[in-house]
Design an enzyme around this catalytic site. Structure first.
Site, mmCIF file in Angstrom:
data_model
loop_
_atom_site.group_PDB
_atom_site.id
_atom_site.type_symbol
_atom_site.label_atom_id
_atom_site.label_comp_id
_atom_site.label_asym_id
_atom_site.label_seq_id
_atom_site.Cartn_x
_atom_site.Cartn_y
_atom_site.Cartn_z
ATOM 1 N N TRP A 102 22.987 -36.979 -12.837
ATOM 2 C CA TRP A 102 22.563 -37.437 -11.502
ATOM 3 C C TRP A 102 22.001 -38.849 -11.570
ATOM 4 C CZ3 TRP A 102 25.247 -34.921 -8.409
ATOM 5 C CH2 TRP A 102 25.421 -33.544 -8.527
ATOM 6 N N ASP A 172 14.310 -39.370 -7.754
ATOM 7 C CA ASP A 172 15.067 -38.226 -7.241
ATOM 8 C C ASP A 172 14.353 -36.979 -7.765
ATOM 9 O OD1 ASP A 172 16.852 -36.145 -6.827
ATOM 10 O OD2 ASP A 172 18.563 -37.106 -7.840
ATOM 11 N N LYS A 196 18.124 -27.083 -3.586
ATOM 12 C CA LYS A 196 17.613 -26.593 -4.863
ATOM 13 C C LYS A 196 16.355 -25.736 -4.655
ATOM 14 C CE LYS A 196 20.923 -28.995 -6.371
ATOM 15 N NZ LYS A 196 20.963 -30.274 -7.032
HETATM 16 C C1 LIG Z 1 21.944 -31.390 -7.033
HETATM 17 C C2 LIG Z 1 21.374 -32.698 -7.335
HETATM 18 C C3 LIG Z 1 21.881 -33.875 -6.770
HETATM 19 C C4 LIG Z 1 23.099 -33.901 -5.842
HETATM 20 O O1 LIG Z 1 22.786 -33.310 -4.644
HETATM 21 P P1 LIG Z 1 23.818 -33.311 -3.417
HETATM 22 O O2 LIG Z 1 22.940 -32.883 -2.294
HETATM 23 O O3 LIG Z 1 24.894 -32.330 -3.753
HETATM 24 O O4 LIG Z 1 24.336 -34.682 -3.240
HETATM 25 C C5 LIG Z 1 21.271 -35.058 -7.082
HETATM 26 N N1 LIG Z 1 20.203 -35.100 -7.894
HETATM 27 C C6 LIG Z 1 19.696 -33.993 -8.460
HETATM 28 C C7 LIG Z 1 18.519 -34.099 -9.365
HETATM 29 C C8 LIG Z 1 20.259 -32.760 -8.198
HETATM 30 O O5 LIG Z 1 19.759 -31.652 -8.766
#
Ligand SMILES: *Cc1c(COP(=O)(O)O)cnc(C)c1O
Length: 361
Positions: A102, A172, A196
């Site tokens: 990511w 993030d 998540k």
């Molecule tokens: C799942 C995830 C993403 C991507 O998320 P989307 O909503 O599918 O774009 C980005 N960063 C992290 C840390 C993630 O766990």
């Protein structure tokens, strides 16, 4: 009704209480005669929902007053573009730390917009640790430093933030959102995709220091302009109303069930310890992450034998422990044990692993 224990990394398990409330309110939300899925995003019912969601988010995360809380769309991945477009606006430089897929995707996207440097990486050991950084590693004039706080695929987490001094830190926190307290004042921006730990897919929450807003590049698509979204109180266009509603119910659940993110963290630590303690004592299974960087949310593990891994995943699925297969880049297994996974789910998984170990030793 048989519910499985869902160890998916995302979309992931939600609190049963939340699902029950949503079901009970499905046909007639609070006397409106409609479901939240059907109502106007300009209605007073939805206005209360989004305002309550923001209030609870501010309360649980103790968000300082000079930060905006935005409810956005496009997934965490859309923010990979929005962040450079909005914030790489001074020197046009940004430093990224590559702790997994990511972070790498965010880094690659940012490269389209400026001078982006990977200042550290843990790619050499399949991202099984958080690379150490020193203040000198960061360029003096960067517009921001970017990290991925909890690495969903690899199961690592920052326990201490990198030493960025007074540079703007952007994180993030998709896969550790609301799992423990965060000192928001240490960040310029934190953002998280909801699927998540917070709600179904379709929602991203961004918490942004106000002084950073207002300098987006001219080419920024209007939907990705955080200032536009902030000025419209996240209602520039039709927001994902249903998902924001579930987010609000999840926040209610955290507050009622745990009271604070300190208590949420204590619960998550207790839960994760059950699995990590077993992995550390097991002769068959072992964790793939260095102990000091282990995530409370995503726990990858292997047997060391791909066939046995596959046998375990199959047997676990049949026994009602689903979505436990590891990411294809790590192999083996991964148990995502987000806020909504009950302790009992992890205890039963460990019992099952013990039995599997005895039968396959
Ligand atoms: C799942 C995830 C993403 C991507 O998320 P989307 O909503 O599918 O774009 C980005 N960063 C992290 C840390 C993630 O766990």
């Amino acid at each position: 009704m048989a519910r499985v224990y869902n160890f998916s990394a995302g979309p992931s398990t939600l609190p049963e209480k939340v699902l029950q409330t949503a079901a009970a309110e499905m046909m007639d939300y609070h006397g409106s005669g409609q479901s939240v899925m059907e109502m106007s995003h300009r209605s007073k019912w939805f206005d209360d929902i989004i305002k309550d969601a923001e209030k609870l988010m501010r309360e649980l995360y103790q968000v300082p007053d000079n930060y905006k809380v935005l409810f956005l769309q496009g997934g965490a991945s859309a923010q990979f573009s929005a962040i450079p477009l909005n914030f790489m606006n001074g020197s046009g430089k940004a430093d990224y730390i590559i702790t997994g897929q990511w972070a790498k995707k965010a880094f690659q996207e940012a490269q389209k917009y400026g001078d982006v440097k990977a200042v550290a990486s843990s790619a050499d050991k399949t991202f099984s640790y958080i690379p150490k950084t020193k203040a000198e590693d960061f360029r003096d004039d960067v517009d921001y430093v970017y990290i991925c706080m909890n690495n969903t695929i690899y199961g690592t987490v920052y326990k201490e933030l990198p030493p960025v001094g007074d540079k703007v830190l952007i994180a993030d926190v998709s896969s550790c959102a609301l799992s423990e307290p965060l000192d928001i004042s240490k960040f310029g921006v934190v953002y998280f995709g909801a699927q998540k730990n917070v709600a179904p897919a379709g929602l991203v929450v961004a918490i942004i220091r106000e002084d950073l807003l207002g300098n987006a590049r001219d080419i920024t698509p209007v939907m990705m302009n955080y200032k536009v979204q902030a000025d419209a109180d996240s209602l520039y266009n039709t927001p994902p109303c249903w998902t924001i509603y579930i987010c609000k119910l999840v926040l209610d659940w955290i507050k009622e069930e745990f009271g604070s993110l300190e208590a949420m963290k204590a619960h998550n630590e207790k839960k994760a310890a059950i699995l990590y303690n077993f992995l550390d004592s097991s002769k068959l299974f072992k964790g793939t992450v260095v102990p000091e960087d282990r995530s409370l949310m995503n726990v990858p593990f292997v047997t060391g034998d791909e066939e046995l891994d596959a046998k375990f995943v199959k047997a676990a699925t049949e026994a009602g422990f689903v979505n436990i297969k590891g990411h294809r880049t790590v192999g083996g297994m991964r148990a995502s044990i987000y806020n909504a996974m009950p302790i009992e789910g992890v205890e039963k998984l460990v019992e099952f692993m013990k039995k599997f170990e005895e039968e396959n030793a």
